[in-house]
Design an enzyme around this catalytic site. Structure first.
Site, short mmCIF file in Angstrom:
data_model
loop_
_atom_site.label_atom_id
_atom_site.label_comp_id
_atom_site.label_asym_id
_atom_site.label_seq_id
_atom_site.Cartn_x
_atom_site.Cartn_y
_atom_site.Cartn_z
N CYS A 122 0.83 -1.21 0.00
CA CYS A 122 0.00 0.00 0.00
C CYS A 122 0.87 1.27 0.00
O CYS A 122 1.44 1.59 -1.02
CB CYS A 122 -1.02 -0.05 1.13
SG CYS A 122 -2.45 0.97 0.76
N HIS A 170 -3.38 -5.28 1.77
CA HIS A 170 -2.71 -5.52 3.06
C HIS A 170 -2.72 -7.02 3.41
O HIS A 170 -3.57 -7.46 4.20
CB HIS A 170 -3.43 -4.74 4.16
CG HIS A 170 -3.23 -3.27 4.09
ND1 HIS A 170 -2.28 -2.61 4.83
CD2 HIS A 170 -3.84 -2.33 3.33
CE1 HIS A 170 -2.32 -1.32 4.54
NE2 HIS A 170 -3.26 -1.13 3.63
N GLU A 204 -0.94 -8.52 5.40
CA GLU A 204 -0.64 -8.69 6.83
C GLU A 204 -1.91 -8.68 7.69
O GLU A 204 -1.86 -9.02 8.86
CB GLU A 204 0.35 -7.61 7.31
CG GLU A 204 -0.21 -6.21 7.50
CD GLU A 204 -0.44 -5.44 6.19
OE1 GLU A 204 -0.28 -6.04 5.10
OE2 GLU A 204 -0.81 -4.26 6.27
N1 GLN Z 1 -3.46 6.40 0.92
C1 GLN Z 1 -2.17 6.13 1.49
C2 GLN Z 1 -1.07 6.92 0.76
O1 GLN Z 1 -1.33 7.46 -0.26
C3 GLN Z 1 -1.85 4.66 1.47
C4 GLN Z 1 -2.88 3.90 2.27
C5 GLN Z 1 -2.36 2.67 2.98
O2 GLN Z 1 -1.16 2.42 3.06
N2 GLN Z 1 -3.27 1.90 3.54
O3 GLN Z 1 0.02 6.99 1.25
#
Ligand code: GLN
Length: 208
Positions: free
Chosen positions: A89, A186, A188
């Protein structure tokens, strides 16, 4: 090179999780479930002691600022030149080659263009059941993969060296390029260890 031999999955592998911000604790638990030794990394010296590194989810702009503040950017580049890195992410955003919405500095460990917060504000978080690619199932094990998306980016472009291991609604969400792995979701946050195991399998005597 350390003296231990080839291992499958996590056994005896020391894997760092960048612990400046975000959900690093959940990755530590997931690594332990996969049989690896998790190590929270906050310094360049700490990074030197691990065989692979996870950049967790969180907020990528904040993480970037903290990397700067802790003088870790060059250490991360040096680490990634030899050893595997897995970004989830916000971590995926940091490892990309180009970031949009808005543009932001990134480390270009994988040839990807990502768009931040691309699922929109209203449906920012969701849980999907993915059918992973055969290349994933052959190496990590067969079966549906539950993917938790939280204000996730979308991978808008993959370079020729990138292999797609899972897609969601036609966009890649789990990809690899050489020793590095990126997930926009995610892994995890579920009990399924296969994505972590796939990453751990990239840690070999050649990368240690
Ligand atoms: N929206 C976040 C970003 O742009 C990432 C979201 C996340 O890691 N769950 O950094």
């Amino acid at each position: 090179m350390k003296t231990h031999g080839v291992k499958t999955h996590g056994v005896n592998k020391r894997v760092g999780i960048l612990a400046l911000q975000g959900d690093f604790e959940a990755h530590a638990q997931a690594l332990a479930r996969a049989g690896a030794e998790p190590v929270l990394v906050r310094t360049a010296a700490g990074m030197e002691t691990v065989d692979g590194l996870i950049i967790p989810g969180g907020e990528s702009t904040t993480m970037l600022k903290l990397l700067e503040l802790m003088d870790l950017k060059e250490a991360l580049r040096r680490f990634a030149a030899r050893r595997p890195v897995f970004g989830t992410c916000a971590g995926a955003i940091l490892l990309a080659a180009e970031v949009r919405n808005p543009a932001q500095e990134c480390f270009a460990l994988l040839d990807l263009t990502v768009e931040r917060n691309a699922y929109g504000r209203q449906i920012a978080s969701s849980i999907a059941q993915l059918e992973p690619a055969a290349a994933f199932e052959q190496r990590a094990g067969a079966g549906t993969l539950e993917a938790v998306f939280i204000r996730a980016p979308i991978i808008r472009r993959t370079g020729p060296e990138v292999h797609v291991l899972a897609e969601y609604k036609g966009n890649p969400v789990l990809v690899e390029q050489g020793r590095h792995v990126v997930a926009t979701f995610h892994p995890e946050l579920t009990q399924d260890s296969r994505v972590h195991e796939l990453f751990l399998a990239k840690i070999s005597p050649e990368t240690i």
